[in-house]
Design a protein around this motif. Structure first.
Motif, short mmCIF file in Angstrom:
data_model
loop_
_atom_site.label_atom_id
_atom_site.label_comp_id
_atom_site.label_asym_id
_atom_site.label_seq_id
_atom_site.Cartn_x
_atom_site.Cartn_y
_atom_site.Cartn_z
N ALA A 87 39.61 45.03 60.78
CA ALA A 87 38.90 45.87 61.75
C ALA A 87 37.59 46.37 61.16
O ALA A 87 37.46 46.54 59.94
N HIS A 88 36.61 46.57 62.05
CA HIS A 88 35.35 47.21 61.64
C HIS A 88 34.70 47.84 62.87
O HIS A 88 35.08 47.56 64.01
N SER A 89 33.71 48.68 62.60
CA SER A 89 33.03 49.40 63.67
C SER A 89 31.52 49.21 63.55
O SER A 89 30.99 49.02 62.44
N TYR A 90 30.84 49.29 64.70
CA TYR A 90 29.38 49.27 64.74
C TYR A 90 28.88 50.69 64.97
O TYR A 90 29.29 51.35 65.93
N VAL A 91 27.99 51.14 64.09
CA VAL A 91 27.47 52.50 64.17
C VAL A 91 25.97 52.44 64.45
O VAL A 91 25.23 51.72 63.77
N THR A 92 25.52 53.19 65.45
CA THR A 92 24.12 53.19 65.87
C THR A 92 23.26 53.99 64.90
O THR A 92 23.78 54.76 64.07
N PRO A 93 21.91 53.86 64.99
CA PRO A 93 21.02 54.68 64.14
C PRO A 93 21.20 56.18 64.37
O PRO A 93 20.88 56.98 63.48
N ASP B 207 43.79 41.19 66.43
CA ASP B 207 44.16 41.23 67.86
C ASP B 207 43.15 40.52 68.74
O ASP B 207 43.44 40.21 69.91
N GLY B 208 41.93 40.32 68.22
CA GLY B 208 40.89 39.65 69.01
C GLY B 208 40.31 40.53 70.09
O GLY B 208 39.85 40.02 71.12
N LYS B 209 40.30 41.84 69.87
CA LYS B 209 39.80 42.76 70.88
C LYS B 209 38.78 43.73 70.30
O LYS B 209 38.87 44.12 69.14
N ILE C 215 36.57 47.44 71.41
CA ILE C 215 36.46 48.57 72.33
C ILE C 215 35.01 49.07 72.25
O ILE C 215 34.64 49.77 71.31
N PRO C 216 34.17 48.70 73.22
CA PRO C 216 32.77 49.14 73.21
C PRO C 216 32.63 50.50 73.89
O PRO C 216 33.53 50.96 74.59
N SER C 217 31.47 51.12 73.71
CA SER C 217 31.18 52.39 74.36
C SER C 217 29.88 52.28 75.15
O SER C 217 28.95 51.59 74.76
N ARG C 218 29.84 52.93 76.27
CA ARG C 218 28.67 53.07 77.14
C ARG C 218 27.96 51.75 77.40
O ARG C 218 28.55 50.84 77.97
N ASN C 219 26.68 51.65 77.00
CA ASN C 219 25.86 50.49 77.40
C ASN C 219 25.99 49.30 76.45
O ASN C 219 25.14 48.41 76.47
N PHE C 220 27.02 49.26 75.63
CA PHE C 220 27.20 48.17 74.69
C PHE C 220 28.34 47.26 75.13
O PHE C 220 29.19 47.65 75.93
N ASN C 221 28.32 46.05 74.58
CA ASN C 221 29.41 45.11 74.80
C ASN C 221 29.72 44.47 73.45
O ASN C 221 28.82 44.22 72.65
N ALA C 222 30.98 44.19 73.19
CA ALA C 222 31.37 43.60 71.91
C ALA C 222 32.51 42.62 72.13
O ALA C 222 33.33 42.80 73.04
N SER C 223 32.57 41.60 71.29
CA SER C 223 33.63 40.59 71.39
C SER C 223 33.92 40.02 70.02
O SER C 223 33.05 39.96 69.14
N VAL C 224 35.17 39.58 69.83
CA VAL C 224 35.61 38.97 68.57
C VAL C 224 35.31 37.48 68.63
O VAL C 224 35.64 36.80 69.62
N VAL C 225 34.67 36.98 67.58
CA VAL C 225 34.36 35.54 67.50
C VAL C 225 35.53 34.80 66.88
O VAL C 225 36.01 33.80 67.41
N ASN C 226 36.00 35.28 65.75
CA ASN C 226 37.17 34.72 65.06
C ASN C 226 37.77 35.80 64.16
O ASN C 226 37.41 36.96 64.29
N ILE D 226 30.72 40.19 67.49
CA ILE D 226 29.34 40.34 67.96
C ILE D 226 29.22 41.58 68.82
O ILE D 226 30.05 41.80 69.72
N LEU D 227 28.18 42.38 68.55
CA LEU D 227 27.84 43.52 69.41
C LEU D 227 26.60 43.14 70.21
O LEU D 227 25.60 42.69 69.65
N THR D 228 26.64 43.33 71.52
CA THR D 228 25.52 42.99 72.39
C THR D 228 24.91 44.26 72.98
O THR D 228 25.62 45.08 73.56
N ILE D 229 23.58 44.37 72.81
CA ILE D 229 22.83 45.43 73.48
C ILE D 229 22.13 44.76 74.66
O ILE D 229 21.22 43.96 74.47
N HIS D 230 22.54 45.08 75.86
CA HIS D 230 22.01 44.38 77.03
C HIS D 230 20.56 44.79 77.32
O HIS D 230 19.78 43.96 77.80
#
Length: 279
Positions: free
Chosen positions: A57-63, A75-77, A79-90, A95-99
């Motif tokens: 497991a790991h987390s993405y932290v904003t500036p 688990d391959g899952k 949990i993003p917050s607000r305007n972000f999207n994230a998905s497990v590659v392997n 990957i974290l996506t900023i739309h």
């Protein structure tokens, strides 16, 4: 004495072995974080975190030090917050996506895999729209002409310091300004035209370590006009008023007429006399 030397040698081996194990564990569990260096304001961008080892497991932290997403690689899952999207590659990356990249998204992002924290720096920018105008006709200029160029900038942004350069002709710099978080501005430059000014007018925009040539509306060139040298060889008469109201040219004509008339009468008289004698 020999036993002491052997103990020291064994102690050295033990320390070396522990160091190698620690290095192996560090390499085995070190995450790697990748993000683009430059991101245009409003665009979409992906940040990728790779984790080598058994960490699941790991987390993405904003500036701004908020959690954008938490991912469980087993688990391959995510949990993003607000305007972000994230998905497990392997089992070793996500990957974290900023739309839609916003101004608060610039700075140091972190991929947190306790106790390791990998960072990557994102610079957010937006190239300006611009218009260049002049107080004179720039399609026909001569050296020495006084010109004022006005540069209107709008909708630009750079999370780092930015540089604006307005150049013309043979790499002649007209305007060079450094800004921080520039948005809209009006810059003017007054100068006397020299031969080095003739040519294309260009705007170079630099944000952080990257530069762009920006196409502006309005003036694109300073064009040298054709110099016309006219030499007049026609002799002009000088008109000098006289007290009686006649000018010098009229007096000259009257003088010629006064001389010509008696001479002409004399010639006619001589011809008549010759004809009379012949009869």
């Amino acid at each position: 004495m020999t036993v002491l030397q052997k103990s020291k040698r064994c102690g050295g081996y033990l320390h070396s072995t522990i160091l190698i194990i620690l290095l192996m564990v560090t390499v085995y569990c070190t995450p790697s974080f990748h993000c683009p260096e430059m991101v245009e304001l409003g665009s979409s961008v992906n940040l990728t975190c790779y984790v080598e080892g058994r960490s699941n497991a790991h987390s993405y932290v904003t500036p701004s030090v908020t959690t954008a997403a938490t991912c469980n690689l087993i688990d391959g899952k995510c949990i993003p917050s607000r305007n972000f999207n994230a998905s497990v590659v392997n089992t070793s990356s996500s990957i974290l996506t900023i739309h839609r990249t916003l101004k608060p998204h610039w700075g140091d992002w972190k991929c947190v895999n306790d106790p390791k924290k990998e960072t990557c720096h994102v610079t957010v920018f937006k190239r300006p729209t611009c218009c260049i105008t002049s107080d004179t006709n720039t399609s026909s200029l001569n050296e020495g002409d006084a010109v004022t160029l006005t540069l209107n900038l709008s909708n630009s942004y750079c999370s780092e310091s930015s540089l604006i350069e307005l150049t013309t002709g043979v790499n002649t710099t007209l305007i060079k300004r450094t800004f921080t978080n520039i948005s809209d501005d009006v810059l003017t430059k007054q100068f006397n035209v020299t031969s080095s000014h003739f040519g294309v007018v260009s705007l170079i925009y630099t944000c952080s370590s990257r530069s762009w040539n920006v196409s502006c509306e309005g003036i694109h060139d300073l064009v040298q006009g054709a110099l016309t040298h006219i030499t007049t060889s026609t002799t002009q008469s000088t008109v000098t008023p006289t007290p009686d109201g006649r000018d010098a040219a009229r007096r000259q004509r009257d003088l010629i007429a006064g001389i010509t008339t008696p001479v002409l009468a004399l010639v006619i008289l001589i011809i008549l006399v010759i004809v009379w004698k012949k009869k």
